[in-house]
Design an enzyme around this catalytic site. Structure first.
Site, PDB file in Angstrom:
ATOM      1  N   ARG A 167      -0.548  -6.164   2.800  1.00  0.00           N
ATOM      2  CA  ARG A 167      -0.298  -7.391   3.553  1.00  0.00           C
ATOM      3  C   ARG A 167       0.200  -8.480   2.603  1.00  0.00           C
ATOM      4  O   ARG A 167      -0.116  -8.476   1.420  1.00  0.00           O
ATOM      5  CB  ARG A 167      -1.566  -7.848   4.263  1.00  0.00           C
ATOM      6  CG  ARG A 167      -2.169  -6.805   5.214  1.00  0.00           C
ATOM      7  CD  ARG A 167      -3.500  -7.279   5.768  1.00  0.00           C
ATOM      8  NE  ARG A 167      -4.082  -6.304   6.698  1.00  0.00           N
ATOM      9  CZ  ARG A 167      -4.940  -5.360   6.355  1.00  0.00           C
ATOM     10  NH1 ARG A 167      -5.341  -5.249   5.091  1.00  0.00           N
ATOM     11  NH2 ARG A 167      -5.428  -4.532   7.258  1.00  0.00           N
ATOM     12  N   LYS A 191      -8.978  -7.075   4.138  1.00  0.00           N
ATOM     13  CA  LYS A 191      -9.772  -7.764   5.152  1.00  0.00           C
ATOM     14  C   LYS A 191     -11.243  -7.404   4.996  1.00  0.00           C
ATOM     15  O   LYS A 191     -11.584  -6.280   4.645  1.00  0.00           O
ATOM     16  CB  LYS A 191      -9.288  -7.375   6.554  1.00  0.00           C
ATOM     17  CG  LYS A 191      -7.932  -7.962   6.923  1.00  0.00           C
ATOM     18  CD  LYS A 191      -7.591  -7.659   8.368  1.00  0.00           C
ATOM     19  CE  LYS A 191      -6.291  -8.344   8.776  1.00  0.00           C
ATOM     20  NZ  LYS A 191      -5.941  -8.081  10.195  1.00  0.00           N
ATOM     21  N   HIS A 262       5.296  -8.335   7.226  1.00  0.00           N
ATOM     22  CA  HIS A 262       4.536  -7.382   8.029  1.00  0.00           C
ATOM     23  C   HIS A 262       5.442  -6.274   8.548  1.00  0.00           C
ATOM     24  O   HIS A 262       5.010  -5.135   8.737  1.00  0.00           O
ATOM     25  CB  HIS A 262       3.841  -8.092   9.191  1.00  0.00           C
ATOM     26  CG  HIS A 262       2.573  -7.421   9.613  1.00  0.00           C
ATOM     27  ND1 HIS A 262       1.460  -7.358   8.796  1.00  0.00           N
ATOM     28  CD2 HIS A 262       2.237  -6.765  10.753  1.00  0.00           C
ATOM     29  CE1 HIS A 262       0.498  -6.695   9.417  1.00  0.00           C
ATOM     30  NE2 HIS A 262       0.942  -6.321  10.595  1.00  0.00           N
ATOM     31  N   ARG A 265       5.536  -3.754   5.971  1.00  0.00           N
ATOM     32  CA  ARG A 265       4.303  -2.949   6.053  1.00  0.00           C
ATOM     33  C   ARG A 265       4.459  -1.871   7.131  1.00  0.00           C
ATOM     34  O   ARG A 265       4.120  -0.708   6.912  1.00  0.00           O
ATOM     35  CB  ARG A 265       3.137  -3.877   6.360  1.00  0.00           C
ATOM     36  CG  ARG A 265       1.779  -3.202   6.567  1.00  0.00           C
ATOM     37  CD  ARG A 265       0.719  -4.293   6.693  1.00  0.00           C
ATOM     38  NE  ARG A 265      -0.543  -3.837   7.234  1.00  0.00           N
ATOM     39  CZ  ARG A 265      -1.521  -3.285   6.512  1.00  0.00           C
ATOM     40  NH1 ARG A 265      -1.330  -3.090   5.218  1.00  0.00           N
ATOM     41  NH2 ARG A 265      -2.661  -2.910   7.054  1.00  0.00           N
ATOM     42  N   HIS A 288      -6.800   0.068   6.980  1.00  0.00           N
ATOM     43  CA  HIS A 288      -7.246  -0.088   8.357  1.00  0.00           C
ATOM     44  C   HIS A 288      -8.700   0.361   8.487  1.00  0.00           C
ATOM     45  O   HIS A 288      -9.072   1.421   7.989  1.00  0.00           O
ATOM     46  CB  HIS A 288      -6.386   0.759   9.299  1.00  0.00           C
ATOM     47  CG  HIS A 288      -5.014   0.197   9.520  1.00  0.00           C
ATOM     48  ND1 HIS A 288      -3.940   0.970   9.924  1.00  0.00           N
ATOM     49  CD2 HIS A 288      -4.537  -1.066   9.399  1.00  0.00           C
ATOM     50  CE1 HIS A 288      -2.867   0.204  10.034  1.00  0.00           C
ATOM     51  NE2 HIS A 288      -3.199  -1.025   9.721  1.00  0.00           N
ATOM     52  N   TYR A 297       1.448   3.892  14.570  1.00  0.00           N
ATOM     53  CA  TYR A 297       2.679   4.259  13.882  1.00  0.00           C
ATOM     54  C   TYR A 297       3.166   5.648  14.288  1.00  0.00           C
ATOM     55  O   TYR A 297       4.345   5.952  14.138  1.00  0.00           O
ATOM     56  CB  TYR A 297       2.466   4.194  12.365  1.00  0.00           C
ATOM     57  CG  TYR A 297       2.145   2.798  11.894  1.00  0.00           C
ATOM     58  CD1 TYR A 297       3.114   1.809  11.871  1.00  0.00           C
ATOM     59  CD2 TYR A 297       0.849   2.448  11.524  1.00  0.00           C
ATOM     60  CE1 TYR A 297       2.824   0.523  11.460  1.00  0.00           C
ATOM     61  CE2 TYR A 297       0.546   1.157  11.109  1.00  0.00           C
ATOM     62  CZ  TYR A 297       1.534   0.208  11.090  1.00  0.00           C
ATOM     63  OH  TYR A 297       1.238  -1.071  10.701  1.00  0.00           O
TER      64      TYR A 297
END
Length: 316
Positions: A167, A191, A262, A265, A288, A297
Site C-alpha cells: 500500500r 494494517k 492502489h 497494487r 490481507h 483478484y
C-alpha cells in the site's frame, strides 16, 4: 488526552454526553486499539456524523442511542446518494462504536448488533496489463535519464510498488533498514500494526540501490531520520506525492487506465495470479487478513479469461 473542547475532531454543537463519549472513544482507538491515525480519523468522522444525526433527532445521551436512530442515519446516507461501499463502511463504524458503548457500560444493550448493512456491489478494479506495467516503468526510467535525485527516487518508488503490491501508506512508512538486500525482501508494517516480509525482484533491487547511492544522499538533511524515501525538502515522502507520480507516469502509457498506487497494487496481485501464484501466497504478500479479500483478484483474472475465450473460441 485533552479535554473535549480542545479536540478538533469533536463537534462543539454536540450535547456534553455525546461529546464526551466521542472523546473517550478517540482515546480508546488510539491508546487501546492502537489503530493508525488514518483509521482513527475515518472511524471518528463516521461516528461524529452518527452522533450529530442523533442530536438532530433529539437524543441527548448515548444511552438513548437505539436501533431506530442507527437505521435512520444509514437511510439518510443512502437517500443522499452515498455509494453502497460508503454506507457499508459507516454501518461497520456504527457497530464497532455501539459495541464499545455496551462493553464499557455506557449503554445497557448494543443497538448496533442488529444493524444490517447493504451488500456492496462487487466491482472489478482497473488494472494494467503486464506490457502496460512495463511501459510505466520504462517511462519512469526515461524520466530519470538525467540522474536527478527525484528521478532515481521515482523509479525506485514505482518499481517497489509494482514488485511488492504494498500500500502507498506502507511504502511511505518504510525506513532504510527495512530492506534486506541479501534476501531481497522488505519488512512492511501493515494494517493493524501487523508486520510482514515481502519479496521483490532484481529490477526493484537495482532501482533501490541507485536511489540509496545516488539519490537519497542528495536530498537527505539532518532531520530526515531513517525514512527510505524522501521528498525534495528532505522529509519523509508524502502519500500525495506518490499518487501524483503514479497518475502522471501511467498517463504516459498509451491506452492504460488511469490508476493510482492502489491500482498498481491491484495490478501486481492480478499478474501474480495470472503467472501461477497460489492464492494463499498472494494473500501473505498483500497482507490481507482474510482470504476472501484476496479472492476478488480471481474474478479479475477469470474475467480476462472469459473475454479471451469469447474472442478466440469458435463456439463461444
Amino acid at each position: 488526552m485533552s479535554a473535549p473542547e480542545e479536540h478538533p475532531s469533536v463537534d462543539e454543537g454536540l450535547p456534553a454526553s455525546l461529546r464526551e463519549a466521542l472523546v473517550d472513544y478517540e482515546r480508546h482507538l488510539v491508546a487501546e486499539r492502537d489503530v493508525t491515525p488514518h483509521t482513527a480519523r475515518a472511524y471518528l468522522a463516521d461516528v461524529a456524523g452518527l452522533l450529530e444525526h442523533a442530536r438532530r433527532r433529539g437524543l441527548r445521551d448515548v444511552a438513548d442511542l437505539d436501533l431506530r436512530a442507527l437505521r435512520s442515519w444509514l437511510a439518510l446516507q443512502q437517500s443522499s446518494g452515498k455509494a453502497r461501499t460508503t454506507v457499508a463502511r459507516r454501518a461497520t463504524a456504527a457497530r464497532v462504536f455501539t459495541a464499545w458503548l455496551a462493553r464499557t457500560g455506557r449503554t445497557s444493550a448494543d443497538p448496533g448488533a442488529a444493524l444490517a448493512s447493504p451488500r456492496a456491489h462487487r466491482t472489478l478494479p482497473a488494472v494494467l496489463r503486464a506490457d502496460e506495467a512495463g511501459g510505466l516503468l520504462a517511462a519512469a526510467v526515461a524520466g530519470a535519464a538525467d540522474g536527478s535525485p527525484t528521478g532515481l527516487r521515482d523509479v525506485a518508488v514505482l518499481e517497489l510498488l509494482y514488485a511488492t503490491g504494498i500500500r502507498v501508506g506502507e511504502l511511505c512508512g518504510l525506513d532504510v533498514d527495512d530492506l534486506d538486500d541479501d534476501r531481497r525482501v522488505v519488512r512492511v508494517l501493515g494494517k493493524g500494526r501487523k508486520e510482514r516480509s515481502v519479496p521483490y525482484g532484481r529490477p526493484a533491487a537495482l532501482a533501490l540501490d541507485a536511489w540509496r547511492r545516488g539519490g537519497r544522499p542528495a536530498l537527505a538533511t539532518p532531520t530526515s531520520g531513517p525514512a527510505l524515501f524522501l521528498g525534495v525538502r528532505g522529509g519523509r515522502l508524502d502519500q500525495r506525492a506518490v499518487r501524483t507520480l503514479v497518475h502522471a507516469r501511467v498517463g504516459e502509457v498509451p491506452g492504460a487506465p488511469d490508476i493510482g498506487p492502489h491500482g498498481l497494487r491491484h495490478s501486481a496481485a492480478t499478474h501474480l495470479l495470472e503467472g501461477g501464484a497460489d492464492l494463499r501466497s498472494v494473500q501473505e504478500i498483500l497482507g490481507h487478513a482474510s482470504l476472501a479479500t484476496t479472492q476478488r483478484y480471481t474474478h479479475v483474472t477469470t474475467d480476462r479469461l472469459r473475454r479471451a475465450y469469447r474472442q478466440a473460441h469458435p463456439r463461444a
